[in-house]
Every structure is written in C-alpha cells, then in structure tokens.
Design a protein around this motif. Sequence first.
Motif, PDB file in Angstrom:
ATOM      1  N   GLY A 177       0.800  -1.223   0.000  1.00 32.38           N
ATOM      2  CA  GLY A 177       0.000   0.000   0.000  1.00 32.38           C
ATOM      3  C   GLY A 177       0.827   1.265   0.000  1.00 32.38           C
ATOM      4  O   GLY A 177       0.294   2.348  -0.259  1.00 32.38           O
TER       5      GLY A 177
ATOM      6  N   ASP B 259       1.578   4.258  -3.384  1.00 43.18           N
ATOM      7  CA  ASP B 259       0.271   4.881  -3.512  1.00 43.18           C
ATOM      8  C   ASP B 259       0.028   5.560  -4.855  1.00 43.18           C
ATOM      9  O   ASP B 259      -1.053   6.085  -5.086  1.00 43.18           O
ATOM     10  CB  ASP B 259       0.051   5.885  -2.382  1.00 43.18           C
TER      11      ASP B 259
ATOM     12  N   SER C 227      -3.655  -3.640   2.947  1.00 40.03           N
ATOM     13  CA  SER C 227      -3.147  -2.326   2.524  1.00 40.03           C
ATOM     14  C   SER C 227      -3.354  -2.073   1.042  1.00 40.03           C
ATOM     15  O   SER C 227      -3.237  -0.929   0.586  1.00 40.03           O
ATOM     16  CB  SER C 227      -1.660  -2.205   2.864  1.00 40.03           C
TER      17      SER C 227
ATOM     18  N   THR D  97      -6.025  -1.906  -0.384  1.00 44.31           N
ATOM     19  CA  THR D  97      -7.193  -1.035  -0.532  1.00 44.31           C
ATOM     20  C   THR D  97      -6.826   0.443  -0.507  1.00 44.31           C
ATOM     21  O   THR D  97      -7.655   1.292  -0.840  1.00 44.31           O
ATOM     22  CB  THR D  97      -8.214  -1.322   0.586  1.00 44.31           C
ATOM     23  N   SER D  98      -5.615   0.774  -0.097  1.00 39.37           N
ATOM     24  CA  SER D  98      -5.211   2.179  -0.026  1.00 39.37           C
ATOM     25  C   SER D  98      -4.654   2.701  -1.354  1.00 39.37           C
ATOM     26  O   SER D  98      -4.268   3.865  -1.433  1.00 39.37           O
ATOM     27  CB  SER D  98      -4.181   2.374   1.075  1.00 39.37           C
TER      28      SER D  98
ATOM     29  N   ASN E  16      -5.380   4.238  -4.251  1.00 38.03           N
ATOM     30  CA  ASN E  16      -6.540   4.960  -4.764  1.00 38.03           C
ATOM     31  C   ASN E  16      -6.515   5.181  -6.267  1.00 38.03           C
ATOM     32  O   ASN E  16      -7.537   5.532  -6.848  1.00 38.03           O
ATOM     33  CB  ASN E  16      -6.665   6.311  -4.053  1.00 38.03           C
TER      34      ASN E  16
ATOM     35  N   ASN F   7     -12.601   1.154  -0.829  1.00 38.07           N
ATOM     36  CA  ASN F   7     -11.947   2.184  -1.633  1.00 38.07           C
ATOM     37  C   ASN F   7     -11.903   1.796  -3.106  1.00 38.07           C
ATOM     38  O   ASN F   7     -12.856   1.252  -3.651  1.00 38.07           O
ATOM     39  CB  ASN F   7     -10.544   2.469  -1.087  1.00 38.07           C
TER      40      ASN F   7
END
Length: 956
Positions: free
Chosen positions: A777, A780, A799, A801-802, A804, A824
């Motif tokens: 994660g 990013d 992580s 899911t972070s 974006n 997310n």
Amino acid sequence: METRFLLIFTFLFFQTFGLSIITTSSNVICIASERQSLLIFKQTLKDKNNLLSTWHGVECCEWHGVLCDNQDGHVVKLDLRGQASLDKCLKGELSPSLQNLKHLRYLDVSMNDFSGSIPEFLGSFQCLEYLNLSGSFYSKAVPHHLGNLSRLQYLDLSNYIDGFIFPGPIMDDITWVSSLSSLRYLDLSGITIGSHIDWFHPIINMLPSLHTLKLAFTFISIPSIKFINFTSLYSLDLSMNGINSTIPISLANLTSLMHLNLNHNQFHGKIPDFNGMFSSLASIDLSFNSFNTPMPDVLCNLSSLVHLDLSRNMFTGPIPAKIGLLLRLEDLYLQNNQLSGNIPVSLGQLSKLKNLDLSHNSLVGVLTESHLAKLNSLNSLVLSYNSLPLNFSNGWIAPFKLQAFLASSCNIGPYFPKWLQTQTNLQRLDLSNSSIKDTMPEWFENILSHILYLDLSNNQISGKLPRFHFHSSNDIEDGILKMNSNKFDGSLATFPSNVKILDLSDNLLSGHLPQTDGTMNPSLQVVNLSNNRFIGTIPIHLCKVPSIILLDLSQNKFSGRLPGCIGNLTNLSVIDLTNNNMTGVVPSSLGCLKLLRSLHLHNNKFEGDIPSSFQNLTKLVTMDLGNNLFTGTIPFWIGEKLSKLRILNLQSNKFTGKIPRQICQLNVLQLLSIAHNSITGTIPDCLGNLSGMMITNSEDEFAHFYYMSDYEENILSYMKGRELHYTKIILYLVASLDLSSNNIVGEIPDALMNLVGLKSLNLSGNLLKGQIPMLIGDLDQLESLDLSMNNFSGRIPHSLTSLNFLSHLNLSFNNLSGTIPNGNQLQTLDDPSIYEGNNGLCGPPLLRSCNRNDVTDNHVGEDEGQDGTEGLWIYVGMGPGFVVGFMGLLGSLHFIRRWRVAYFETLGNIYGWITLLFALNLARLRRNIPFFSGCGQGRELASCASKILEYSMSHC
C-alpha cells in the motif's frame, strides 16, 4: 525600428561633430611618435585574422582603422571594431602607449576580446568625443576616471548587444556620469547597476543634452517621480529589467520622445493617455509585459506612430476600430494576447503597413478582401492560431507581394487559395493545419523560387511531392521543409537541397531514398521520414552529411544491415529505427556517437550481444532495444557507464542470466522493462534504491530532454494489460518496472516498496513465491499491478485497498487464500478473472463465499502483518497441548482408583444404552421392511449395521 533610429542618429551625429576628422589622409604625413605608439599597441594584440595587416611602413595615416587630421597629421580617429560573434576580433589588452595619441577624438574598440579592466588612462583623452567599448571588456568595475572626458558626446559601454549578453562590469557608482555635460548618447545596457543605485538624478537631471539613453538589462527600477524636465530625450530604452510597475505618468514630460522601449518587464495596469504630449513618438515597444486590460484606444491617437509592438501581453477585447487612423504605421505586432472579436475593416486603410502579426489570439469572423484592400506595402502577414476563415474570391488579385504568409490553424481549405499564385516573392509560407484537402496545384512550384521556409503539415494534401530547391541562408529559422501528416504518395524523386529540417513523416511515400550528401545539404540537421513505406537498405550516402542531429526512419520497411558508417555522424543526438525489418548485428561504430541521447531500435531483427562500445554513449537518456533477437547477458556496464539513462527497454529479446546489480546505480531511471526474456535468479533488493522511481514528478528534468521540437520522445510499454504508446508529453509522469515473463525466483524484496513513484509494477509470469509484501500500500501512485502466474501464497494484504489510483489489477493463478479485501478503489475492480486460479480465495467478486470464521479472522485488527504468524503458532501449540492433556487424563485414572471405577462404569452404561437403542430400532425395521428380515437372527451386528448403511445410501 530601433536599429533604424540608431543609424539615423549616428549619421546626424557625424554630420554635426565628425566631418572635420573623417577625411582623406592621402596627403597627410604621420607623426612618428604616434606611429610608434600604434606599433607598440599592435605588439600587445593577438590578430589571427590579420585585421591589422596594413599596419606597417611609415605612413600610419593610411593604416586600417586609423584616420589623421588633414591639417596637422595627428591621429584623431581609431576605429578597430571587431566581430566577436564571428570570432573576427582582436585579443589582448589596450596598451598604455595609446596615451600618446593626445588629439584622439574618436575611439572604437568594440566587439573585441580585451582582458582585464577598462584602463583608467582612457580618462586622459581630453579631446575625445566618441568612445565605444561595447562587448570588449570583462572587467568587474567601470573606472570613474571616464568622468574626466568633458567633451565626450557618445559613450557606449554596453554588453547586451542584439540579444546577446556578454560578461560585463558592475557599476557601484554612477555619479561620475553627471560630469559628462556634453553627452548626447549613453548606452550602459548589460551592465549591472542594480535597483539600489540612484541612476535617475545623475543622468536625467545632470545631462540636459542627452538624446539617447539605453539602460536595458541593468536591473534598475523606476523611481516615483511625478515630474521630469528632460525635453531633449529622443530615445529611451529600459527593456529587460523586470520592472514591476505601472507606466509612470511622468513620462509625459518627455515631449521630444521618438522611441520608447519597455519590453521584457512586468509593467501592468492602464496605459496613460499621452494624447497631444508625444506628437513625435514613432516607436513604442511594450511587448513581454503583464498588461491585462482591453487594448487601449489612446494609442490610436498617436498619429506619428511607425512601429507598435504590444505582443506577448494579456490584452483583451477587440482590436480598436480607430487603428485605421495610424496612417504612418509600418509595423503592428499584436500576437500572443487574448484579443477577441472581429478584425476591424479599418485595418485595410493602413497603406504603409509592412508587417502585421495577429497570431495566437482568439480572433473570429471572416477575413475578406476589404480587410486587406489598401495594404500595398505589406511584406509579412501572420494570422496563425486564430479561428479565422479566409474568404477571398477566386479572381481576387492581392495588392501586395508578400515575403511571409503564416496562417497555421486558420480555415483556408479545402482548396489552395488561388491568390497565392501571384506571391512569387514568398520566402516563408505556413499553411499547416488549415483544412486543405487538395492536390498540389501546378502553379505551386512557381512561388517556391525564393522559398526558405515551407510548412504544409497536418492537412490532407495528396498527390506527388513537388521538387524543392531552397536557397541557402544563415538564418536559424530558414531552410525548413515540413510536409508531414498528409497523404503524399509515390517516390521521393530528389532529395530537397539546402534544407536544415526535413520532415516528410506520416505520409504514403514509398520506394528507395534518393541520394544526398554534404554539398547538397551542408547544414542538414533533422531528417524525419517516419511512418511511410520506404523500402531497401538505409542508404550510406546519409553518412556523408555530418551535420545531421536527428535521424528518424521509424515505421517504414527498411531492411538489411545498419551501415557501420552511421558512426561517422558524430553530431547525432537522436536515431530512431523503430518498426522496420533491419537484421544482423548492430555495428560497434555506433559507440562513436558520443552526443547520442536517444536510441530506438525497437521491433526489428537485430541479433547478437549489445555492443560493448555502447558504454561510450554516456549522454544516453533513452535506450530502446525491445522486440529484437539480442542474446547474452544484460551488460553490467549499463549501470556503471550510462548514468543518465531514464528509459531502458530490453523486453522481448533472448537475454539470459541474472539482473546485474549495477543496474541499481541508474539513479534517474524511470522506466525499466526486461520482460519476455529468459532472466533467472532473484530480484536484486537494491532495485529499491532507484531514486528515479521514488519521485512523483520529474517534469523539470524532462523539460530539457530534447531541445528540438522536431522530435517527440516516445516509448512502447506494457501497462494496464496492454501495450501503450507514451510520448514526451507524459513520459515524465511515468515510472514503470516490468520484469514479467522470465524465470525469476525467490520473493519480492521489501525494498521494492520504497519505489513510491511507480505507476506500474509487473512481475507476472515468473517463479516468485512467498507472500505479497504487506507494505504494498506504500506504492500509492500505482495505477497497474500485475503479480499473476507466480507461486504467491497467504492472504492478500489489506493495505492494497489504499491504492486509490489503481485501475488494473491481476493476481490470478497463484496460491493465495483468505477473504479478498474490500473497500476504496479496490471495490471498483469487480472482474472475477483477476483472482481466478487461487482456490483458497473467497468473497466478492468471486462467487465462493467465506464462512464466519474467515470473515472474522480477516478483520481482526488492522495489523495484517501478524496473520501468517498467528496461524503458524496455533498449529504448533495444538500438538503438545493435546499430548499433555491426554497424558494427564491417563495419569489421573492410573493413580486415583475412585476416578478409574467411575470412568469405566460410565463407558459401560453408554455402551449398554447404545446397544439397547440399536436393538429396538432393528426390531421395528424387521416388522416393516422385508429387506431386514433375518437380521439379528444369527447374523452379526456388524452385518446388520452394514445393511442399514446400504439401505440409507440407496434411498438418499
């Protein structure tokens, strides 16, 4: 306009002050002491161009640059102006022996290369009226002794000449200038005066006869003065100072002003109304400032205007209709503003107009014949980048003979405008992107007799290319031929001559390339023939044009070997052979191209090892060798020698061996692709040190990637599951690591999670194992993540899911297990195929649901890093726990008799109860179902139980 004014002023200056000294010297005898002084001066100079070759013999009055008084024979003029830009100049120093020229009135040693400071003895020439030292001295200070020259009328110390800045001195004190009471011309351009120096009072108040004042590039500021009593000033130049101010109203007192230059500052606000105050004003230059008001009508009242430049501001609104009142106007420059509306018809009344530039605005409406009706003197018409349709009748004959017509992105098509056939003096023609869908008219070659610049790109012009023969020119903007992005077909009959930039890309041209050499094109720099249908081998005659900087032959059908003589083109910065049928070994002579910055050999059939001579290409920024047949190991010297590499593409070859750790030394590397090879070994953990993949924006670096606008850096890269074509515009945004489709083993190093600038990470199709790093994660900026077809196990880190920006994910065909994380951006990736081949995964988007324990386990805390170790310790503890508990039970039964009797009595009661229950059910079955008759009559209970089980299975 400024140059024209200066020439007029200089002529008048000599008419008034110099006729007595500029005379023939044929009957004058040179004074021996002065001749000796000149010879001593000559000895201190380096004169490689023999500018002083006539300085010998006894008659010094006939020497080059020397003039004597026709009455007494004294040297009164010394004119040794050089040409520093052409390296035709004198070098050395001004000898003190020149002090003996006591009667010297005129001294010009400008544009030479004199070392040291401006000599103080120059202040001793009491008769000196003209002094020009511009562009010759690199001293740190201007001596105040020049203030002793009380008769001086012309002083030029400038170091900013024709747009070139020469290293010049600094003036910490300018008060000495006030002593030059006779001064009429003062040029201090390029000398650092600074905003803290009071230049205004010593010059403006103390030099009442000053006609010309030039303070360009001196870093001065304008004081807040409401009144100036300076009516003698004809010309004022305060350009290139970055002055952040409104135009001071005090300028209205300069009632004799003819020339005003304020360009390249930050002037803003409203332009004052100078109506009636500047009756003689002929030239105004306000370009490169910050004016953001409507174009002022007040300028249209200055009836004496000859030159008006308002370009590169933010003027808004329409062009004033009163512009037609400026009947003396010769130059009108309004480009690069925010002007809108229709072009006023009154513009067509400016019969003396020579240069008109309205480009880069938002002008609309139709340009008709009436707009150009009386522009008989027009030489240059620039309309580019406006939404202007041009509507002229077929029989219209233009009243002018243009030398330049630039109308890029105007609506001219679909046919070539017929009025152009009378423009036989054209030197520059730009009709690019003008909606022309025509063939080249027969008369077109007739207007090319003087052509120096031709751009017909981005249209739909078809047919055969005409023959081009450009005239030679030293202008950097001349010799340009752009016919790219059209539909020209057939062969290229002859190679255009005297061109610097040749762009025929994106057409339908075919056949072999015609010959050229250094005599036909001695200044050829850019050859772009990409995206055509040319065949044959790359002609060796191109090797005879050493001036070539860019060679783009990509996307054609060239075949055969790459000529070794290409290594002779030592000025090459870009070579692009992408998408051809080239074969054989890459010649090692390419290692001689030490200025090479971009090398594209993508999608050919080159074979063999990467030449070791490539380690000499130390300026290389892009090396794309993908989709070939290269073999061997990846050279270690790539990391050691090619330190400026930003793009390294080695995908789809036959490379073997391990990834060399030296690759980790490429600190600015942004895109690395080694996919589809036979690479073995593990992923070096030092790849996590690639700082070029740690930053999220390197635009500043790429801004100077290539200084030529004629080539757009590009790369083909697999991202988001497909091959994408990235160009220079967005390359600086892309950081990508692709090691897919190899035989790489081991685990993903945690250090790779340091590459926080990565947009794409592809490790698919390898033999990687272990768990997906829990810190995934941290990446990013990731938009694409592909870890498919490996042996990864364990849970998918929460992580994930972070991320974006993630729009492409592939984790298929691994050994992953547990619940798929949700939330997310990850919940938008609902294609089940990205998780297929992982039998232990459950939860959306898969149809396989998870039990409660799985769901609970998956969300216990946020510290996913403990999941694997907790499961391991549970199983490790179960075995010993069971053994200890079981031994405790046996020990208790052995040593405590009362527990042992109770335990076995309980077992006996349970057995009896089960036996009784079984017998009762069996009797009931025998009465109701014949199948069980005989069961229990001599048969073992085991056989009856077997029969009961058989019956149950058959009736399920």
